[in-house]
Every structure is written in structure tokens, then in C-alpha cells.
Write a protein that holds these residues in place. Sequence first.
Motif, PDB file in Angstrom:
ATOM      1  N   ALA A 188      -6.055  -5.478   0.441  1.00 11.45           N
ATOM      2  CA  ALA A 188      -5.153  -4.415   0.895  1.00 11.45           C
ATOM      3  C   ALA A 188      -5.840  -3.495   1.902  1.00 11.45           C
ATOM      4  O   ALA A 188      -5.190  -2.893   2.752  1.00 11.45           O
ATOM      5  CB  ALA A 188      -4.678  -3.610  -0.295  1.00 11.45           C
ATOM      6  N   GLY A 204      -0.829  11.703 -10.185  1.00 11.06           N
ATOM      7  CA  GLY A 204      -1.862  12.716  -9.972  1.00 11.06           C
ATOM      8  C   GLY A 204      -3.207  12.133  -9.609  1.00 11.06           C
ATOM      9  O   GLY A 204      -4.247  12.717  -9.845  1.00 11.06           O
ATOM     10  N   GLY A 205      -3.156  10.955  -9.017  1.00 12.40           N
ATOM     11  CA  GLY A 205      -4.402  10.341  -8.563  1.00 12.40           C
ATOM     12  C   GLY A 205      -5.173   9.679  -9.673  1.00 12.40           C
ATOM     13  O   GLY A 205      -6.323   9.332  -9.515  1.00 12.40           O
ATOM     14  N   ALA A 219       1.136   6.325  -6.891  1.00 10.90           N
ATOM     15  CA  ALA A 219      -0.115   6.993  -7.267  1.00 10.90           C
ATOM     16  C   ALA A 219      -0.014   8.502  -7.137  1.00 10.90           C
ATOM     17  O   ALA A 219      -0.608   9.237  -7.909  1.00 10.90           O
ATOM     18  CB  ALA A 219      -1.257   6.470  -6.413  1.00 10.90           C
ATOM     19  N   GLU A 220       0.787   8.977  -6.143  1.00 12.49           N
ATOM     20  CA  GLU A 220       0.932  10.420  -5.958  1.00 12.49           C
ATOM     21  C   GLU A 220       1.522  11.068  -7.204  1.00 12.49           C
ATOM     22  O   GLU A 220       1.151  12.148  -7.606  1.00 12.49           O
ATOM     23  CB  GLU A 220       1.814  10.701  -4.739  1.00 12.49           C
ATOM     24  N   ARG A 244      -9.076   7.440  -4.647  1.00 10.92           N
ATOM     25  CA  ARG A 244      -8.414   7.282  -5.946  1.00 10.92           C
ATOM     26  C   ARG A 244      -8.671   5.886  -6.493  1.00 10.92           C
ATOM     27  O   ARG A 244      -8.851   5.691  -7.679  1.00 10.92           O
ATOM     28  CB  ARG A 244      -6.907   7.449  -5.785  1.00 10.92           C
ATOM     29  N   ARG A 245      -8.620   4.906  -5.574  1.00 11.95           N
ATOM     30  CA  ARG A 245      -8.736   3.529  -6.023  1.00 11.95           C
ATOM     31  C   ARG A 245     -10.191   3.133  -6.151  1.00 11.95           C
ATOM     32  O   ARG A 245     -10.554   2.116  -6.559  1.00 11.95           O
ATOM     33  CB  ARG A 245      -7.988   2.609  -5.060  1.00 11.95           C
ATOM     34  N   ILE A 283      -4.907  -1.387   5.668  1.00 15.45           N
ATOM     35  CA  ILE A 283      -5.124   0.039   5.948  1.00 15.45           C
ATOM     36  C   ILE A 283      -5.926   0.188   7.236  1.00 15.45           C
ATOM     37  O   ILE A 283      -5.637   1.037   8.078  1.00 15.45           O
ATOM     38  CB  ILE A 283      -5.842   0.720   4.765  1.00 15.45           C
ATOM     39  N   ARG A 323      -7.914   9.931   0.820  1.00 16.84           N
ATOM     40  CA  ARG A 323      -7.665  10.376  -0.559  1.00 16.84           C
ATOM     41  C   ARG A 323      -7.197   9.200  -1.411  1.00 16.84           C
ATOM     42  O   ARG A 323      -7.662   8.997  -2.528  1.00 16.84           O
ATOM     43  CB  ARG A 323      -6.582  11.471  -0.546  1.00 16.84           C
ATOM     44  N   ASP A 324      -6.296   8.401  -0.826  1.00 11.53           N
ATOM     45  CA  ASP A 324      -5.798   7.238  -1.560  1.00 11.53           C
ATOM     46  C   ASP A 324      -6.913   6.227  -1.817  1.00 11.53           C
ATOM     47  O   ASP A 324      -6.996   5.645  -2.897  1.00 11.53           O
ATOM     48  CB  ASP A 324      -4.667   6.584  -0.764  1.00 11.53           C
ATOM     49  N   MET A 338       0.932   4.013  -2.864  1.00  8.26           N
ATOM     50  CA  MET A 338       0.618   5.433  -2.619  1.00  8.26           C
ATOM     51  C   MET A 338       1.722   6.326  -3.171  1.00  8.26           C
ATOM     52  O   MET A 338       1.448   7.389  -3.732  1.00  8.26           O
ATOM     53  CB  MET A 338       0.429   5.685  -1.117  1.00  8.26           C
ATOM     54  N   THR A 396       0.833  -1.216   0.000  1.00  8.96           N
ATOM     55  CA  THR A 396       0.000   0.000   0.000  1.00  8.96           C
ATOM     56  C   THR A 396       0.865   1.264   0.000  1.00  8.96           C
ATOM     57  O   THR A 396       0.584   2.215  -0.733  1.00  8.96           O
ATOM     58  CB  THR A 396      -0.932   0.003   1.225  1.00  8.96           C
ATOM     59  N   TYR A 397       1.923   1.268   0.822  1.00 10.40           N
ATOM     60  CA  TYR A 397       2.781   2.453   0.900  1.00 10.40           C
ATOM     61  C   TYR A 397       3.473   2.708  -0.440  1.00 10.40           C
ATOM     62  O   TYR A 397       3.578   3.854  -0.880  1.00 10.40           O
ATOM     63  CB  TYR A 397       3.828   2.291   2.009  1.00 10.40           C
TER      64      TYR A 397
END
Lengths: 281, 84
Positions: free
Chosen positions: B22, A257-258, A253-254, B83-84, B26, B79-80, A250, A246-247
Motif C-alpha cells: 500500500a 483515534g489512530g 482509522a481517523e 499510525r500503521r 502513497i 500521521r497515517d 484512513m 488507503t483512503y
Amino acid sequence: MAEEEGESLIHIALGGEELFAIGPFVVTNSMIGALLASLLLLAAAWYVTRQSTLIPSRLQGLLELPVEWVAGIVAGSTSRWRGYVALVIGFFLMILVANWLGLLPGVGTIGLRHGEELVPFVRPAAADLNFTLGLAIITFVVFVWWGIRINGPGGYLKELIGEPRYMAPLMFPIHLISELSRLVSLSMRLFGNVFAGEVLIATMLALTTATLFVLPLAFFVPSIFLGLELLFGAVQAIVFALLTMTYITMAIAEHDGGHEPEHDPRDDHGEPDAHPASSPA
Amino acid sequence: MGPDGDGKREARRNASGEPRPANWGIAFDLGIRLGISVILGLGAGLLLDSWLRTSPLFTLIGMALGIGAAMYTIWDVARDAMRR
């Protein structure tokens, strides 16, 4: 009398205990635990790769099952999953084997006697903060590296400073604390769960063997907690591996731009992933 | 079945609205990170205060930043997830 016997049965040490030293290099029992887990994984990998067949045998299928399961989850994360899938699977298998190794008879109970205390030869690796912190540092370095690789050093720094620029004195320390909290959270969660499990089993054993009256309980009460530890060991392994994924996701993904691609049309035709950056790092 | 096939199957499962594996991670992570953010901010503030002898200036600033970081963490994770 019963209390004294109970106390002597519980042996709790927060850190790994020294077994011997090679010059300045101290070897602890948790290091032996980590080494045994590594050797077991290497032996399994050697066996699978030496005798692998297209139609797997039962044992090959059993050994490949966790690898395929985690790989399946990682493959659904980003288009660059090939760059970090080995790390995620490696973490999962290492933590799983290290956790389950701690439940075997003799681990934590056979060792050297130093005065009143018994120093076990083997201790579950994740019951030592050094091991979990080491894994968390690897995760931290990898997701920061992915962030820098995708955004560039300047872009990564911009992410840390945030927008608008005049808010940087406030946002930079907030971002820094948030990033560091990942490192602490990863290491402390795994260590806390495994260490608490060890203490729980030791306590249950001590309680049930404290007096002759409750001795028959010693045969099945700890087994309940051993079963639970089996489950928690697997859950903690998958949580650590998925958080690593996940990290990294992320961080990737950053940069995008999402707008992570929801669906790759090439997938419909079964074409291989052709992203230049998707090759293993 | 190789990872590619499993990955597509996983993606379809996500599209059908079932929770991704996943997301378990989180959920486990968010709660603990909120507490750790405040502790990190507070700890850094206490250290700075004991070093610079400015107590309680940096302790208060550190605590405020820690709470801010905890709130930012919630926003970042949300936010993440969106996005998904």
C-alpha cells in the motif's frame, strides 16, 4: 513527403470519439473499450465459478491469482476489510483488463474513416478522462461514506472543520481542498499514464514507418514500448486499487483515534472475523 | 489459500519491517497531490476573482490555502503512516 506521411499516421484525440448515437445517448469508442473489458471479466468470472474445483486447474489458478493477491493485501489493512475488498479487487481487475486490452492488435488502429481522420472502433477506456473520473468519483463517494458511517454525519463534519473551532474558517477550506485533491489525483494519474502510453506507441509507430529506410525498425521498436506499457498498465491498476484501499483505511482509522488494532488475538486461533460492521456493505 | 490466510501473512510481513504494498500507492500519490492542492486553491481563487471582480484578493487567498492544503496533505499522510 516523409513528414506528411508521419503526420497522417499519428492520430491523437484527447477525449473519446463518437461512433454512433442512440437518441441523445452518444456511444464513444472508449465506452466500447470499457464494455469489452467488462464482458471479458464477466466471461472469466462465469468460467471460474462454473468450473471451480477445490484443487484449481492451471487456468483457474491463473484467474484466481490476482484476486487472492489483492485480497491478501486488503485483508491486512483494517478489521473491516470485508466491507470494501470487493470494490478494491473490482477496480484492480477492471483497470488491468482495460489497460491491457488497449495493447491488443486492432485496438486504436481499426475503425471508420471520417475524411482524413480514422476513428477507431475501440479505444482503451482509461485513455478517456470520463472513465477515470467516474472511477475516482466512486472512490470519493465510498471513502466519504465510510467516514460518515464510522464517525456519523456530525463527526465527519467535525473532522472537516478541525480543532480548535476558531480555526474553522482556515481549516475547513484546507480540508476541502485536500479531500478534492484525492479525486483529481486519482483520475488524472490514471488518465495521464494511459493516454501518454497511447501517444508514445503511436509516435513510435509513426516514426518507424515514416520512411522505407527505417521500416525494419517498426517490427521491434514499438514492441519495447508495448512491453513497457504492459508493465505500466499493471502498475497503474494496482496503484489505483491500493489508493482506494488507503483512503478508506484512513477514513476508518481517523474514527479509531489512530489506534488501529495491530494484532487480533482471534487470528491466532483461526476464528472468523466477528466484527459486526465487517460484513460486506 | 484464502484472503484470511494471506492477510495474516501480509501482516507478518509488515511486522518484519518490509514495506507494505500500500505504501507504493502513497508514494505515487503524495507528489501529485501536492501540486494539485495548489492548483485547486489557485483555480478557485481565480474563479472567485473573475466572478466578484476582486482581483487579486481571492487569487492570493486561494494560493495560500492551496499551499496550506499541500502541507496539510504531507502531515496527514505522515500521521497515517505513523499510525500503521
